[in-house]
Design a protein around this motif. Sequence first.
Motif, PDB file in Angstrom:
ATOM      1  N   ASP A  71     -18.869 -47.735  32.626  1.00  0.00           N
ATOM      2  CA  ASP A  71     -17.807 -48.636  32.520  1.00  0.00           C
ATOM      3  C   ASP A  71     -17.268 -49.510  33.301  1.00  0.00           C
ATOM      4  OD1 ASP A  71     -17.113 -47.284  34.955  1.00  0.00           O
ATOM      5  OD2 ASP A  71     -15.226 -46.432  34.536  1.00  0.00           O
ATOM      6  N   THR A  72     -16.184 -50.250  33.459  1.00  0.00           N
ATOM      7  CA  THR A  72     -15.977 -51.420  34.167  1.00  0.00           C
ATOM      8  C   THR A  72     -16.399 -51.135  35.644  1.00  0.00           C
ATOM      9  OG1 THR A  72     -13.464 -50.938  34.297  1.00  0.00           O
ATOM     10  CG2 THR A  72     -14.404 -52.337  32.590  1.00  0.00           C
ATOM     11  N   HIS A  73     -15.817 -49.851  36.092  1.00  0.00           N
ATOM     12  CA  HIS A  73     -15.870 -49.553  37.565  1.00  0.00           C
ATOM     13  C   HIS A  73     -17.388 -49.499  37.870  1.00  0.00           C
ATOM     14  CE1 HIS A  73     -11.839 -48.629  38.092  1.00  0.00           C
ATOM     15  NE2 HIS A  73     -11.895 -47.699  37.090  1.00  0.00           N
ATOM     16  N   ILE A  74     -18.208 -48.758  37.095  1.00  0.00           N
ATOM     17  CA  ILE A  74     -19.839 -48.671  37.238  1.00  0.00           C
ATOM     18  C   ILE A  74     -20.557 -49.855  37.284  1.00  0.00           C
ATOM     19  CG2 ILE A  74     -21.849 -47.530  36.681  1.00  0.00           C
ATOM     20  CD1 ILE A  74     -20.627 -45.144  35.959  1.00  0.00           C
ATOM     21  N   PHE A  75     -19.885 -50.844  36.035  1.00  0.00           N
ATOM     22  CA  PHE A  75     -20.669 -52.099  36.126  1.00  0.00           C
ATOM     23  C   PHE A  75     -20.275 -52.899  37.364  1.00  0.00           C
ATOM     24  CE2 PHE A  75     -20.494 -56.585  34.763  1.00  0.00           C
ATOM     25  CZ  PHE A  75     -21.704 -56.558  34.125  1.00  0.00           C
ATOM     26  N   ARG A  76     -19.350 -52.881  37.889  1.00  0.00           N
ATOM     27  CA  ARG A  76     -18.775 -53.590  39.353  1.00  0.00           C
ATOM     28  C   ARG A  76     -19.561 -53.074  40.334  1.00  0.00           C
ATOM     29  NH1 ARG A  76     -13.989 -52.556  39.002  1.00  0.00           N
ATOM     30  NH2 ARG A  76     -13.926 -50.813  40.442  1.00  0.00           N
ATOM     31  N   VAL A  77     -19.694 -51.735  40.449  1.00  0.00           N
ATOM     32  CA  VAL A  77     -20.310 -51.056  41.740  1.00  0.00           C
ATOM     33  C   VAL A  77     -21.628 -51.276  41.580  1.00  0.00           C
ATOM     34  CG1 VAL A  77     -20.868 -48.887  42.702  1.00  0.00           C
ATOM     35  CG2 VAL A  77     -18.663 -49.343  42.085  1.00  0.00           C
ATOM     36  N   GLY A  78     -22.306 -51.235  40.309  1.00  0.00           N
ATOM     37  CA  GLY A  78     -23.973 -51.355  40.351  1.00  0.00           C
ATOM     38  C   GLY A  78     -24.115 -52.822  40.635  1.00  0.00           C
ATOM     39  N   ASN A  79     -23.412 -53.761  40.204  1.00  0.00           N
ATOM     40  CA  ASN A  79     -23.828 -55.228  40.725  1.00  0.00           C
ATOM     41  C   ASN A  79     -23.390 -55.407  42.135  1.00  0.00           C
ATOM     42  OD1 ASN A  79     -24.869 -57.025  38.345  1.00  0.00           O
ATOM     43  ND2 ASN A  79     -23.241 -55.571  37.405  1.00  0.00           N
ATOM     44  N   ALA A  86     -27.514 -51.222  41.218  1.00  0.00           N
ATOM     45  CA  ALA A  86     -28.023 -51.424  39.726  1.00  0.00           C
ATOM     46  C   ALA A  86     -27.574 -52.619  39.174  1.00  0.00           C
ATOM     47  CB  ALA A  86     -27.926 -50.245  38.715  1.00  0.00           C
ATOM     48  N   PRO A  87     -27.928 -53.809  39.432  1.00  0.00           N
ATOM     49  CA  PRO A  87     -27.595 -55.147  39.199  1.00  0.00           C
ATOM     50  C   PRO A  87     -28.144 -55.260  37.660  1.00  0.00           C
ATOM     51  CG  PRO A  87     -29.573 -55.313  40.468  1.00  0.00           C
ATOM     52  CD  PRO A  87     -29.146 -54.248  40.595  1.00  0.00           C
ATOM     53  N   GLY A  88     -27.043 -55.854  36.936  1.00  0.00           N
ATOM     54  CA  GLY A  88     -27.316 -56.371  35.519  1.00  0.00           C
ATOM     55  C   GLY A  88     -26.388 -57.169  34.846  1.00  0.00           C
ATOM     56  N   LYS A  89     -26.741 -58.028  33.860  1.00  0.00           N
ATOM     57  CA  LYS A  89     -25.707 -59.090  33.515  1.00  0.00           C
ATOM     58  C   LYS A  89     -24.685 -58.058  32.348  1.00  0.00           C
ATOM     59  CE  LYS A  89     -28.000 -63.067  34.623  1.00  0.00           C
ATOM     60  NZ  LYS A  89     -28.626 -64.583  33.994  1.00  0.00           N
ATOM     61  N   THR A  90     -25.370 -57.293  31.784  1.00  0.00           N
ATOM     62  CA  THR A  90     -24.504 -56.607  30.673  1.00  0.00           C
ATOM     63  C   THR A  90     -24.684 -54.896  31.086  1.00  0.00           C
ATOM     64  OG1 THR A  90     -26.610 -55.990  29.397  1.00  0.00           O
ATOM     65  CG2 THR A  90     -25.709 -58.104  28.829  1.00  0.00           C
ATOM     66  N   TYR A 124     -22.797 -56.204  49.454  1.00  0.00           N
ATOM     67  CA  TYR A 124     -21.848 -56.988  49.247  1.00  0.00           C
ATOM     68  C   TYR A 124     -21.440 -57.632  50.633  1.00  0.00           C
ATOM     69  CZ  TYR A 124     -17.023 -58.270  48.387  1.00  0.00           C
ATOM     70  OH  TYR A 124     -15.691 -58.852  47.960  1.00  0.00           O
ATOM     71  N   LYS A 125     -21.497 -58.997  50.380  1.00  0.00           N
ATOM     72  CA  LYS A 125     -20.831 -59.776  51.406  1.00  0.00           C
ATOM     73  C   LYS A 125     -19.479 -60.866  50.999  1.00  0.00           C
ATOM     74  CE  LYS A 125     -24.419 -58.351  54.082  1.00  0.00           C
ATOM     75  NZ  LYS A 125     -24.326 -57.457  55.010  1.00  0.00           N
TER      76      LYS A 125
END
Length: 218
Positions: A138-146, A151-155, A205-206
Amino acid sequence: MKKADIFEFYRRLAELNPSPETELQFGNTYQLLVAVVLSAQATDVGVNKATRLLFQDVKTPQQMIDLGEEGLKQHIKTIGLFNGKAKNVIALSEILVRDFGGAVPADRDTLVDLPGVGRKTANVVMNCAFGAETFAVDTHIFRVGNRTGLAPGKTVLAVEKQLEKNTPQPFRVGAHHWLILHGRYICKARTPECWRCPVDDLCRYKPKTPAPKAKKIA
């Protein structure tokens, strides 16, 4: 994030919350499916409030069909997009009764074919109901991953694939719960609370967000 750091990342979250669960309230697999469908673009708190009375009377797909679309709307009208969601819930209930004897199938591809059920919803049901090692992004995991580098990813799908690749045992079943809760309560979108984060030293994160200054007493 390095493999050793990923293991330590999950280990710390697991130590703080050994048995993570979804915050959606439900009594059986069918109710879970309905709750997750309703939760799209809505908060778990809002869904729980709307389904509290609904789930007292509706425990099966047939009971939902008997309630009807208009009856369902009266229960969920406080949730965003409730008209479309009511239509989808009735439609998927009819399919479950017609094709699956009223049971929720334990197959992600079959679930995705149901009205109103996307990949994220199917992943949640597979994980919470059947113990599958799925990652509902979801939006939370997408944010945390990146943000963390976990777990970085554009989608959304790219992040999901990275989580599938990077998440080690014994954390695979609980991973998406830990990440959702971490994003919801600590690694927030606007102001992540880095000062109280248990994995801040592992995160990429910085800059780190400092603790808020104590208010002066007049």
